[in-house]
Design an enzyme around this catalytic site. Structure first.
Site, PDB file in Angstrom:
ATOM      1  N   LYS A  94     -28.720 -23.175  73.576  1.00  0.00           N
ATOM      2  CA  LYS A  94     -29.968 -23.274  74.329  1.00  0.00           C
ATOM      3  C   LYS A  94     -30.052 -24.658  74.955  1.00  0.00           C
ATOM      4  CE  LYS A  94     -32.725 -19.947  71.704  1.00  0.00           C
ATOM      5  NZ  LYS A  94     -32.919 -18.943  72.773  1.00  0.00           N
ATOM      6  N   ARG A 153     -30.329  -8.957  68.168  1.00  0.00           N
ATOM      7  CA  ARG A 153     -29.940  -7.542  68.221  1.00  0.00           C
ATOM      8  C   ARG A 153     -28.687  -7.283  67.389  1.00  0.00           C
ATOM      9  NH1 ARG A 153     -29.728  -8.020  74.616  1.00  0.00           N
ATOM     10  NH2 ARG A 153     -31.498  -9.310  74.029  1.00  0.00           N
TER      11      ARG A 153
HETATM   12  N1  BES Z   1     -35.043 -15.801  69.828  1.00  0.00           N
HETATM   13  C1  BES Z   1     -34.779 -15.650  71.204  1.00  0.00           C
HETATM   14  C2  BES Z   1     -35.939 -15.054  71.973  1.00  0.00           C
HETATM   15  C3  BES Z   1     -37.156 -15.905  72.116  1.00  0.00           C
HETATM   16  C4  BES Z   1     -37.323 -16.701  73.239  1.00  0.00           C
HETATM   17  C5  BES Z   1     -38.168 -15.858  71.193  1.00  0.00           C
HETATM   18  C6  BES Z   1     -38.463 -17.455  73.380  1.00  0.00           C
HETATM   19  C7  BES Z   1     -39.310 -16.615  71.331  1.00  0.00           C
HETATM   20  C8  BES Z   1     -39.465 -17.418  72.435  1.00  0.00           C
HETATM   21  C9  BES Z   1     -33.571 -14.732  71.400  1.00  0.00           C
HETATM   22  O1  BES Z   1     -32.606 -14.769  70.407  1.00  0.00           O
HETATM   23  C10 BES Z   1     -32.919 -15.152  72.666  1.00  0.00           C
HETATM   24  O2  BES Z   1     -32.358 -16.206  72.709  1.00  0.00           O
HETATM   25  N2  BES Z   1     -33.025 -14.289  73.664  1.00  0.00           N
HETATM   26  C11 BES Z   1     -32.447 -14.517  74.932  1.00  0.00           C
HETATM   27  C12 BES Z   1     -31.674 -13.264  75.259  1.00  0.00           C
HETATM   28  C13 BES Z   1     -30.668 -13.436  76.337  1.00  0.00           C
HETATM   29  C14 BES Z   1     -29.584 -14.408  75.962  1.00  0.00           C
HETATM   30  C15 BES Z   1     -30.068 -12.078  76.591  1.00  0.00           C
HETATM   31  C16 BES Z   1     -33.558 -14.717  75.944  1.00  0.00           C
HETATM   32  O3  BES Z   1     -34.621 -14.105  75.795  1.00  0.00           O
HETATM   33  O4  BES Z   1     -33.381 -15.505  76.870  1.00  0.00           O
HETATM   34 MN    MN Z   2     -31.150 -16.290  70.758  1.00  0.00          MN
END
Ligand code: BES
Ligand code: MN
Ligand code: ZN
Length: 511
Positions: A289, A364
């Site tokens: 991230k 997932r």
């Molecule tokens: N835990 C995150 C989702 C999330 C984002 C929760 C912001 C709470 C606040 C999840 O694991 C994630 O990183 N999702 C990505 C998915 C993408 C890489 C397909 C996202 O939502 O950007």
């Molecule tokens: Mn994630």
């Protein structure tokens, strides 16, 4: 109850009783919707007179600020000892519903906390009867609102903050029916506050092992069975998602299984299975991230925290007639030379293979383990999973509605009914073969994230659907928008909401 209430609170503690005299009283009055308050209903008027408050209340209601608008408070003092009297506006009578009592409790609670009041008698029975609102339902909402407002987590403060001065609060209900609701609502808030404190706990403390310890401890306290699959168990049970996502962290992944069995047995009924994404930290993994995207990812365990809170409520107050199994997929998504990578292929126990395209779509991958285990081993009546799965659902629905995916009409109806009762709102998002096709991989069966950035929340649900037996009613709740509040208003303070504890509790109460 005492244990969890100790963790929380705008008050040192909240005790509820039916008897005794308070130093503050709460009455309700309706408005005409045009900025004018209406006179008290006859029953409330009689109570006010009996307590010697008639003159004080009469002149207070004559003031211009006595609009009757929902959740507005006016304060006056009356009776021999100058008792504090709070008059709360209830809005238009035709539109008044039990769930308004959460906001009413929050308004009254904030006022009491501000003035360090130590007792409050709630006299809403007359107003409730005149609006034909069930007293126990209203009391339940009031108890929830008060108990949720009471959550504050001081455990991580140190010598650098002043010692908070808080009062032990005694809440009194004017009738036994309202009071029985308040007891239930306070208990649900206690279970929710347990989930909130876990959410708040930082990732250097709330590691994977800590989550397992908390689950074991809670299970023992309330009489649930608990089994933690770890290390060799994970390979034996082929929890390939957990093994891969958790590989890079020194905090090893695990699958926590809790079970509630009703007294007298489940009489052959299949269990409800609750599944929670429990990522103790989500750095994104090798698909790291960027910028500030990582801040707050300690809350990527909130699906699991909500399931734990719900199991607490199930064991202590809901006591449903069905068996309930909880599965928490626990891991830390970290980086090291042992990390799983984009391009890796994972083969699941149900035979489906997944090409990893993005290690940040990790939720997932671990939920898949729990879903295929549940379908294969638990013979579920239905499965509900909760996960902070996608940022996309936050964009789509904000913090007002949770994204819901459920193609089974009966289960969806029951979830929607529980949403109404709990005030935890859900909004249906679509599922379609075209979304499932988006997840097809040129290398393996499916990929974990399609590089085109379309329909992210639906991609997540479409991915999960490959791990659920078609015959099993299933509901996926993407709680990424609703698990945390940035506001300090109403019954919420800035921080975790414990979203899911109450909707799951209401769902099971109706089974
Ligand atoms: N835990 C995150 C989702 C999330 C984002 C929760 C912001 C709470 C606040 C999840 O694991 C994630 O990183 N999702 C990505 C998915 C993408 C890489 C397909 C996202 O939502 O950007
Ligand atoms: Mn994630
Ligand atoms: Zn995540």
């Amino acid at each position: 109850m005492a244990e969890a209430l100790r963790l929380c609170t705008m008050f040192k503690s909240i005790t509820h009783t039916l008897r005794g005299v308070s130093d503050a009283y709460l009455f309700g009055y309706f408005g005409n919707g045009k900025g004018e308050g209406l006179p008290l209903d006859a029953a409330t008027k009689a109570t006010v007179a009996r307590l010697g408050f008639a003159d004080a209340v009469k002149s207070a209601l004559a003031r211009t600020e006595a609009t009757g608008d929902a959740m507005t408070l006016i304060e006056t003092f009356g009776g021999k000892n100058g008792t504090r009297i709070l008059l709360v506006g209830l809005g238009a009578k035709e539109r008044f519903k039990a769930d308004a009592c959460r906001g009413i409790a929050a308004a009254a609670g904030r006022k009491l906390a501000a003035v360090k009041g130590s007792s409050l008698t709630v006299c809403l029975d007359g107003a409730l009867a005149s609006a034909k609102v069930d007293e126990a339902d209203a009391g339940n909402a009031f108890g929830e609102g008060f108990g949720l407002l009471g959550w504050v987590c001081d455990e991580f403060r140190g010598k650098g903050s002043p010692e908070p001065k808080r009062v032990k609060l005694t809440l009194r209900s004017s009738t036994a029916d309202f009071g029985s609701g308040v007891d239930r609502g306070l208990a649900l808030a206690t279970s929710t506050n347990f989930a909130r404190t876990l959410s708040q706990t930082p990732p250097n403390i709330a590691t994977t092992g800590y989550m397992a310890d908390q689950a074991r401890k809670m299970a023992k306290q309330v009489g649930l069975s608990c089994k933690v699959f770890e290390e060799g168990d994970l390979e034996r049970e082929r929890f390939e998602g957990l093994i891969n996502v958790g590989k890079a962290s020194e905090n090893k992944p695990c699958m926590i299984r809790l079970e509630y069995v009703p007294k007298g047995g489940a009489k052959g009924r299949k269990p409800v299975v609750l599944i929670g994404k429990t990522m103790t930290y989500d750095s994104g993994g090798l698909s790291l991230k960027v910028n500030n995207g990582m801040v707050g990812m300690k809350r990527d365990k909130d699906g699991g925290c909500a399931v734990l809170g719900a199991m607490h409520a199930i064991a202590t107050i809901i006591k449903p007639r069905v068996r309930v199994v909880a599965l928490l997929a626990v891991a830390e998504n970290s980086i090291s030379d042992e990390a799983y990578r984009p391009d890796d292929v994972i083969r699941y126990r149900n035979g489906v293979t997944v090409e990893v395209t993005n290690t940040d779509a990790e939720g997932r991958l671990v939920l898949a383990d729990a879903l295929c285990w549940a379908c294969e081993k638990e013979n579920p009546a239905s499965i509900i999973d909760l996960a902070t799965l996608t940022g996309g659902v936050v964009v789509a629905l904000g913090s007002t509605f949770c994204g819901m995916f459920c193609e089974n009409d009966k289960l969806r109806g029951a979830i929607e009914a529980a949403a109404c009762k709990s005030g935890e709102r859900v909004w249906r998002l679509p599922m379609h073969a075209e979304y499932r096709d988006m997840m097809k991989s040129p290398v393996a069966d499916i990929l974990n994230s399609n590089p085109n950035r379309k329909a992210h929340p639906i991609q997540g649900a479409a991915f999960l659907s490959y791990f659920v037996d078609e015959k099993v009613p299933w509901c996926h709740l993407d709680i990424a928008g609703v698990h945390v509040s940035e506001r300090n208003a109403g019954m919420w303070v800035d921080g975790p909401t414990g979203w899911g504890v109450r909707i799951l509790s209401e769902f099971l109460d109706a089974q």
